[in-house]
Design an enzyme around this catalytic site. Structure first.
Site, PDB file in Angstrom:
ATOM      1  N   HIS A  14      -0.687  34.548 -13.455  1.00 20.88           N
ATOM      2  CA  HIS A  14      -0.342  33.135 -13.613  1.00 20.88           C
ATOM      3  C   HIS A  14      -1.387  32.245 -12.915  1.00 20.88           C
ATOM      4  CE1 HIS A  14       2.744  29.817 -13.893  1.00 20.88           C
ATOM      5  NE2 HIS A  14       1.948  29.341 -12.957  1.00 20.88           N
ATOM      6  N   GLU A  15      -1.633  32.535 -11.639  1.00 16.29           N
ATOM      7  CA  GLU A  15      -2.598  31.711 -10.901  1.00 16.29           C
ATOM      8  C   GLU A  15      -4.012  31.898 -11.441  1.00 16.29           C
ATOM      9  OE1 GLU A  15      -1.599  29.370  -9.120  1.00 16.29           O
ATOM     10  OE2 GLU A  15       0.473  30.071  -8.983  1.00 16.29           O
ATOM     11  N   THR A  56      -0.482   4.373   4.696  1.00 17.12           N
ATOM     12  CA  THR A  56      -1.810   3.771   4.713  1.00 17.12           C
ATOM     13  C   THR A  56      -2.003   2.878   5.930  1.00 17.12           C
ATOM     14  OG1 THR A  56      -0.890   2.251   3.086  1.00 17.12           O
ATOM     15  CG2 THR A  56      -2.498   3.846   2.306  1.00 17.12           C
ATOM     16  N   GLY A  57      -0.996   2.802   6.781  1.00 12.25           N
ATOM     17  CA  GLY A  57      -1.182   2.072   8.029  1.00 12.25           C
ATOM     18  C   GLY A  57      -0.656   0.648   8.018  1.00 12.25           C
ATOM     19  N   LYS A  58       0.353   0.391   7.197  1.00 13.00           N
ATOM     20  CA  LYS A  58       0.899  -0.965   7.135  1.00 13.00           C
ATOM     21  C   LYS A  58       1.559  -1.353   8.454  1.00 13.00           C
ATOM     22  CE  LYS A  58       3.326   0.139   3.450  1.00 13.00           C
ATOM     23  NZ  LYS A  58       2.821   1.488   3.137  1.00 13.00           N
ATOM     24  N   ASP A 109       5.155  23.711 -13.710  1.00 13.42           N
ATOM     25  CA  ASP A 109       3.948  23.312 -14.435  1.00 13.42           C
ATOM     26  C   ASP A 109       4.314  22.523 -15.688  1.00 13.42           C
ATOM     27  OD1 ASP A 109       2.470  24.751 -12.619  1.00 13.42           O
ATOM     28  OD2 ASP A 109       2.468  26.576 -13.845  1.00 13.42           O
ATOM     29  N   GLY A 127       0.820  -1.200   0.000  1.00 18.95           N
ATOM     30  CA  GLY A 127       0.000   0.000   0.000  1.00 18.95           C
ATOM     31  C   GLY A 127       0.853   1.247   0.000  1.00 18.95           C
TER      32      GLY A 127
HETATM   33  P1  ADP Z   1       2.908   2.856   6.628  1.00 12.70           P
HETATM   34  O1  ADP Z   1       3.641   1.858   7.418  1.00 12.70           O
HETATM   35  O2  ADP Z   1       1.879   2.272   5.708  1.00 12.70           O
HETATM   36  O3  ADP Z   1       3.765   3.859   5.922  1.00 12.70           O
HETATM   37  P2  ADP Z   1       2.024   3.668   9.199  1.00 12.70           P
HETATM   38  O4  ADP Z   1       1.412   2.436   9.674  1.00 12.70           O
HETATM   39  O5  ADP Z   1       3.385   3.979   9.693  1.00 12.70           O
HETATM   40  O6  ADP Z   1       2.029   3.721   7.622  1.00 12.70           O
HETATM   41  O7  ADP Z   1       1.041   4.869   9.505  1.00 12.70           O
HETATM   42  C1  ADP Z   1       1.501   6.122   9.868  1.00 12.70           C
HETATM   43  C2  ADP Z   1       0.510   6.781  10.788  1.00 12.70           C
HETATM   44  O8  ADP Z   1      -0.672   7.112  10.097  1.00 12.70           O
HETATM   45  C3  ADP Z   1       0.063   5.906  11.917  1.00 12.70           C
HETATM   46  O9  ADP Z   1       0.915   6.030  13.004  1.00 12.70           O
HETATM   47  C4  ADP Z   1      -1.315   6.415  12.228  1.00 12.70           C
HETATM   48  O10 ADP Z   1      -1.235   7.494  13.100  1.00 12.70           O
HETATM   49  C5  ADP Z   1      -1.806   6.934  10.901  1.00 12.70           C
HETATM   50  N1  ADP Z   1      -2.702   5.980  10.231  1.00 12.70           N
HETATM   51  C6  ADP Z   1      -2.485   5.401   9.040  1.00 12.70           C
HETATM   52  N2  ADP Z   1      -3.502   4.605   8.680  1.00 12.70           N
HETATM   53  C7  ADP Z   1      -4.404   4.673   9.688  1.00 12.70           C
HETATM   54  C8  ADP Z   1      -5.682   4.062   9.911  1.00 12.70           C
HETATM   55  N3  ADP Z   1      -6.242   3.223   9.027  1.00 12.70           N
HETATM   56  N4  ADP Z   1      -6.335   4.361  11.053  1.00 12.70           N
HETATM   57  C9  ADP Z   1      -5.781   5.207  11.944  1.00 12.70           C
HETATM   58  N5  ADP Z   1      -4.594   5.797  11.794  1.00 12.70           N
HETATM   59  C10 ADP Z   1      -3.899   5.560  10.680  1.00 12.70           C
HETATM   60 ZN    ZN Z   2       1.688  27.448 -12.239  1.00 14.20          ZN
END
Ligand code: ADP
Ligand code: ZN
Length: 613
Positions: free
Chosen positions: A433-434, A215-217, A509, A211
């Site tokens: 520009h913006e 994403t919380g791996k 850009d 992921g």
């Molecule tokens: P990864 O290992 O995928 O890079 P992490 O597990 O280290 O990500 O996540 C980083 C932080 O993001 C966690 O410490 C938590 O605070 C937050 N986080 C990520 N996903 C979740 C989730 N599904 N629910 C709650 N907190 C999350």
């Molecule tokens: Zn621009």
């Protein structure tokens, strides 16, 4: 890896301590020793003379040393040859036997304090010092700070099941329902291995969590150990490979040994792609550190039995570059995908991270979730934290909705740099520009709506036009990309149109637009002339940790065609932008002038200007 300053300090501290101890000991020695030596020495003939003149009352014999007491209270020292007896020696020097008879002769065997000082101390003290030194370094090693001494050891961080403070369970991880469902089986096995072993079921040894970053791996892997109540060994793949060559493999061995000892347990290897990339493609020869480490991991995993009850979990955000050997049955054959959170998950994640932060009543986390498509869990955690920091800095006790909304931009673009003052000319150019970007975006059906336009610099950008999709999007259409390209060209086109001049402000850009156009042609099959064909399949080459160019797998003719297609996409986008801006020139001026005046336009204000006539 360089030793951290604190470690250097520890070491020098140690040395200073050893030096101090040595100095104290040697000072004590010279003092005590000096005390012994303060008495005057007599030669044997002088002693005999003194005996003969009846000045001597007592002689104490300690080995070859003679302590002499005179009648007048003076003390002297003398020495005889060690082999011969005292009487005999004195006789040789011509002592008168009857005079000698009057002297109190004492033969003292060595013992007590003197013996200790003279014989034991010189042997024992160095031993003590060496032991002390070893003990101190050993203590440092245990603390994991003296890296030079630990290089064979795993250096994994351990979260033990009794550590309730760091313990995470599935409850703490929002969303990712499918992943949790898959991992429940692993939890079940770790909790109750007997049930599985008795029926002869094979439990996967390796689980690969895939992921995007954040994403919380890591969190999910921790949650598995928390749910099952087993120790969690955490190791980042890049830590396997550090200071010395050959360390990675021994660290791996060590880590697995530790984990097996405390089975049931979980080994978590973060950033697996750092060592697990396809082998044999690199220039570093066939036996570099990375490869040895990878091989060792495979050896360990192959050697593991189901009843070792150790599960290896690994995380990667680049499953595409992993060595296929890792994915073979019996290794990381269980794969779990973690997606970016959808709107409901985002709301859940926000709730989790807002739990111990006091919120104003007005706060609606749902609104924040709506505005943050594409945010990862880590981004959302960061967002809530930023909002709390702002509230605290302004001495407020609670976090408000505006704090959260402002933090969205901070997370996307980096902090505002109000100090970055633009000159009048620069301000005008930036504004046009913006305004160009924003107006093109607002004029195209398939572009994302503009949320905010600003000429306050943020992070690296001088100004920005923030547009956010209305909803989560998984598929992107060609029309969307075309609109995106035209909108990228909006800034450049506006500068050219209004000032007949181009600044470096458009370089970013152009770079982004070109990269996008190239992807449309070579990866997404969105070019008419080339059609659905993937070009430039990745042949990753690693050299000194950096990826070299992707290998070309197409002919010179195709290369020319790709360049032509990319160019025509960009030209088309530019034409589109110019035509929109020319047509709506008065709107462009209006937006730019408002920007010069107010610097920032929110969505509603901007929409009003665009809609007016
Ligand atoms: P990864 O290992 O995928 O890079 P992490 O597990 O280290 O990500 O996540 C980083 C932080 O993001 C966690 O410490 C938590 O605070 C937050 N986080 C990520 N996903 C979740 C989730 N599904 N629910 C709650 N907190 C999350
Ligand atoms: Zn621009």
């Amino acid at each position: 890896m360089k030793p951290k300053p604190s470690q250097v300090k520890n070491w020098s501290n140690n040395f200073i301590w050893v030096l101090v101890i040595l100095m104290v000991i040697s000072a004590a020695y010279s003092l005590l020793g000096g005390g012994l030596q303060q008495k005057k020495e007599l030669s044997l003939s002088e002693l005999v003379a003194k005996i003969n003149s009846e000045e001597v009352t007592e002689i104490r014999v300690i080995d070859s040393a003679l302590e002499i007491k005179l009648k007048n209270g003076e003390d002297f020292l003398a020495h005889k040859e060690p082999e011969t007896g005292l009487t005999e020696t004195l006789k040789n020097y011509g002592v008168q036997p009857e005079k000698l008879g009057k002297v109190n002769l004492n033969v003292v065997s060595r013992g007590g304090f003197n013996f200790f000082m003279g014989v034991i101390l010189p042997i024992v003290v160095p031993v003590i010092i060496i032991a002390l030194f070893i003990w101190m370094t050993a203590r440092q090693v245990q603390r994991g700070s003296a890296q030079a001494f630990t290089f064979g050891q795993s250096r994994a961080r351990l979260i033990s099941p009794d550590n309730t403070k760091e313990r995470i369970t599935f409850k703490d991880v929002a969303g990712v329902k499918e992943a949790k469902e898959e991992l429940k089986e692993i939890v079940d096995f770790l909790k109750n291995p007997k049930k599985f072993l008795e029926i002869g079921a094979k439990i996967p040894k390796g689980v690969l969590l895939m992921g995007a970053p954040g994403t919380g791996k890591t969190m999910l892997a921790k949650a598995v150990s928390g749910e099952a109540g087993v120790p969690f060994f955490h190791m980042s793949a890049s830590e396997f490979i550090e200071m010395f060559v050959g360390v990675g493999a021994s660290r791996t061995r060590d880590l697995f040994r530790l984990a097996k000892k405390s089975a049931p347990s979980i080994i978590f290897i973060d950033e697996l792609d750092a060592i697990g990339r396809i082998r044999g493609a690199g220039l570093g020869g066939g036996h570099d550190e990375r490869e040895q480490t990878l091989n060792q991991i495979l050896v360990e995993m192959d050697g593991m039995e189901t009843d070792d009850r150790v599960i290896v979990m690994a995380a990667t955000n680049r499953p595409d570059v992993l060595d296929p050997a890792l994915l073979r049955p019996g290794r990381f054959d269980r794969r779990v995908m973690l997606d970016l959170p959808d709107i409901n998950d985002r709301e859940e994640i926000l709730k989790i991270h807002a739990k111990n932060k006091p919120l104003e009543k007005e706060v609606e986390l749902r609104r924040i979730a709506e505005r943050t498509p594409g945010f990862s869990g880590a981004d959302l955690a960061n967002l809530v934290n930023e909002a709390a920091i702002v509230a605290a800095r302004e001495d407020r006790k609670k976090v408000g909705q505006m704090d959260l909304i402002n933090s969205i931009e901070k997370v996307i673009l980096g902090p505002e740099r109000k100090s970055h003052i633009l000159s009048q000319d620069e301000k005008k150019i930036s504004a046009y520009h913006e305004a160009g970007h924003a107006l093109v975006a607002a004029s195209m059906k398939h572009a994302d709506p503009v949320h905010k336009v600003s000429i306050v610099s943020r992070g690296r950008a001088a100004g920005y036009t923030l547009k956010l999709p209305l909803e989560d999007r998984h598929l992107y259409s060609r029309s969307h990309f075309r609109a995106e390209l035209a909108m990228s060209m909006g800034g450049y086109a506006a500068e050219k149109l209004v000032f007949d001049e181009i600044t470096t402000g458009a370089s970013d850009d152009i770079r982004k637009a070109t990269a996008l156009a190239r992807n449309l042609v070579t990866r997404f099959g969105m070019s008419e002339k080339i059609g659905p064909m993937a070009l430039g399949e990745k042949e990753e080459m690693i050299f000194l940790g950096r990826e070299l160019t992707t290998e070309r797998n197409y002919s010179e003719d195709t290369a020319k065609l790709i360049d032509k297609e990319v160019k025509s996409l960009l030209d088309e986008a530019y034409e589109k932008a110019v035509s929109i801006l020319t047509e709506r020139r008065s709107k462009l001026d209006k937006i730019a002038n408002t920007l010069i005046e107010k610097e920032t336009l929110e969505r509603e204000e901007f929409a009003k200007i665009v809609a007016s006539n």
